[in-house]
Structure formats: C-alpha cells, structure tokens
Design an enzyme around this catalytic site. Structure first.
Site, PDB file in Angstrom:
ATOM      1  N   HIS A  47     -40.783  15.175  -4.240  1.00 12.43           N
ATOM      2  CA  HIS A  47     -39.383  14.738  -4.208  1.00 12.43           C
ATOM      3  C   HIS A  47     -39.345  13.316  -4.756  1.00 12.43           C
ATOM      4  O   HIS A  47     -40.022  12.424  -4.231  1.00 12.43           O
ATOM      5  CB  HIS A  47     -38.798  14.787  -2.795  1.00 12.43           C
ATOM      6  CG  HIS A  47     -37.350  14.435  -2.775  1.00 12.43           C
ATOM      7  ND1 HIS A  47     -36.358  15.386  -2.836  1.00 12.43           N
ATOM      8  CD2 HIS A  47     -36.719  13.234  -2.771  1.00 12.43           C
ATOM      9  CE1 HIS A  47     -35.180  14.781  -2.845  1.00 12.43           C
ATOM     10  NE2 HIS A  47     -35.377  13.473  -2.814  1.00 12.43           N
ATOM     11  N   CYS A  48     -38.578  13.111  -5.822  1.00  9.58           N
ATOM     12  CA  CYS A  48     -38.565  11.795  -6.471  1.00  9.58           C
ATOM     13  C   CYS A  48     -37.253  11.068  -6.156  1.00  9.58           C
ATOM     14  O   CYS A  48     -36.181  11.527  -6.552  1.00  9.58           O
ATOM     15  CB  CYS A  48     -38.717  11.964  -7.984  1.00  9.58           C
ATOM     16  SG  CYS A  48     -38.611  10.395  -8.849  1.00  9.58           S
TER      17      CYS A  48
END
Ligand SMILES: [Zn+2]
Ligand SMILES: [Zn+2]
Length: 240
Positions: free
Chosen positions: A130-131
């Site tokens: 998850h960025c």
C-alpha cells in the site's frame, strides 16, 4: 470506479498534497529562478521549459492513473457465504482450486496471490504494497502506472539536478554585463536559496524513487511481491 478507489486515509491524502506541492515548487524554481534569469535571451530557455514541463505532465498523469485505477480489488459476493464449516474445522471438499483462500475480514474467497490491505479494507489481487504517495494499493491492475510514475519522477529529478548544476557552473564562469552588481547580488541570493532547496528535494526524491523502482523491477523479474518475499523468508527461517 474513480470514487470507490479513492481512499480516505489521512496519511495518503497528506502524501498526495506533498507530492503536488513538491512538483509545483520544482516547476516554479526551474522556470522562475533558473531558466528565465539565466537563459532569458537564449533558445535553451523555451527548450528546457518544454522538456521539463513535459516530464512534469507525465509525472502527474501517471500519478493520477495510479491513484484512480483499480489496483485489482477482489469483488465482494452479492450474498453472504457460509464459512461455518471452515471455522468449525470440519472438512469440506472445496470445488475451487487449492490455492484459493478465504479472507476473514472480507468474508469471501480470494484468488491465489491476493492479500488483504488494512488501509483499503479489501483484498487486492497480487498486492505489492500500500503506497501512501498514491493513496492506493499497488496491485495487479495499477502496477504499470506506479512504475511509470517512478520512472518519470526519477527522470524529472535527474533533469532538475542537471539544470541546477549546469546553470550554476555557467553563471560562475560567465559575466552577465546587462545587470548591475546590486541587482545581480540580490538575484543570486534568492536563486541560491531556491536552488539549494530544489537540489535537496530532487536528490531525496530521485534516490527514493530509484530504490522503489529497483525493488519493483526485482519483484517483476523474480515474479515475487514483497509480501511473498517476506513469507518465503519466514518459511525458510522456520524450516531451519
Ligand atoms: Zn480481505
Ligand atoms: Zn491498500
């Protein structure tokens, strides 16, 4: 699709705002404090301005695609699935492939290599990570936009570093006779501060995206996401 993929994560939203602010600042310094004062009467001014803004456009376009694209969200079933026999431990012959698993949080079956993201609160196919910088997961469907975003950001950082260094060296060696010493000194002080900030920003962003870009390429070549790499490492450590 746009609305349902937009995460209301404060950290992600902050990182997105920081990204847009950093890009805008870099463009402002390049145009207002480097190109216009240094190359005002030269063809290099519009040339560098067009190339740099083209890179900025590509950075923002790829960023927007990575933000708004569906990373590969596993759809939820229309009706609730009864997992009571799985929970109670009684064996049931599953008609699905063995590597399909059950997500307790989503309460649905998920395909192989899908993982649950706590921030997106959904299972993502071939989830990489998850960025917060794209306020989205990097998964099967949007990884190419994420890699393009990293590539253009790295390229733009390198271009900005090159412009700062080259114009600095050029100004040191060349005498600008059209300006008085007083004005020249004033401009130099303002330019100096902005150039140092831009240089630090470009080096930090450039290094950061280079490392993440390298990890992404390794992940593609080895066909193993960071989550899978961690799992196989844990499995190896456990078997020792
Ligand atoms: Zn899930
Ligand atoms: Zn996520």
């Amino acid at each position: 699709m746009l609305a349902c993929c937009f995460r209301r994560d404060p950290c992600g939203l902050l990182c997105m705002v920081l990204t847009y602010m950093s890009v805008s600042y870099a463009d402002y310094v390049i145009l207002g404090h480097i190109l216009l004062p240094v190359y005002s009467n030269s063809i290099w001014c519009p040339l560098h301005a067009v190339v740099f803004n083209l890179l900025i456009f590509m950075v923002l376009a790829c960023h927007l695609r990575a933000v708004c694209s569906d990373p590969g969200v596993v759809p939820l079933p229309d009706t609730a699935i009864d997992f009571s026999d799985l929970r109670s431990g009684t064996s049931r012959k599953d008609d699905r492939e063995n590597d399909w698993t059950v997500c307790n949080r989503c309460e649905t079956y998920r395909p192989p290599r899908a993982h649950h993201c706590r921030i997106c609160q959904r299972c993502i196919r071939r989830m990489d990570h998850h960025c917060p910088w794209i306020n989205n997961c990097v998964g099967e469907m949007n990884q190419k936009y994420f890699i393009q975003f990293l590539f253009y950001t790295g390229f733009a950082s390198l271009y900005a570093i090159g412009l700062v260094v080259v114009t600095w060296l050029w100004q040191v060696t060349e005498k600008n006779e059209s300006m008085t010493e007083e004005v020249n000194l004033h401009l130099t002080n303002a330019q100096l501060a902005h150039r140092i900030i831009l240089l630090i920003e470009a080096v930090l962003f450039g290094l950061f995206v280079s490392i993440v870009f390298y990890d992404q390429i390794v992940s593609i070549i080895t066909d193993e996401t960071p989550i899978e790499q961690k799992r196989s490492k844990l499995l190896k450590d456990y078997q020792r």
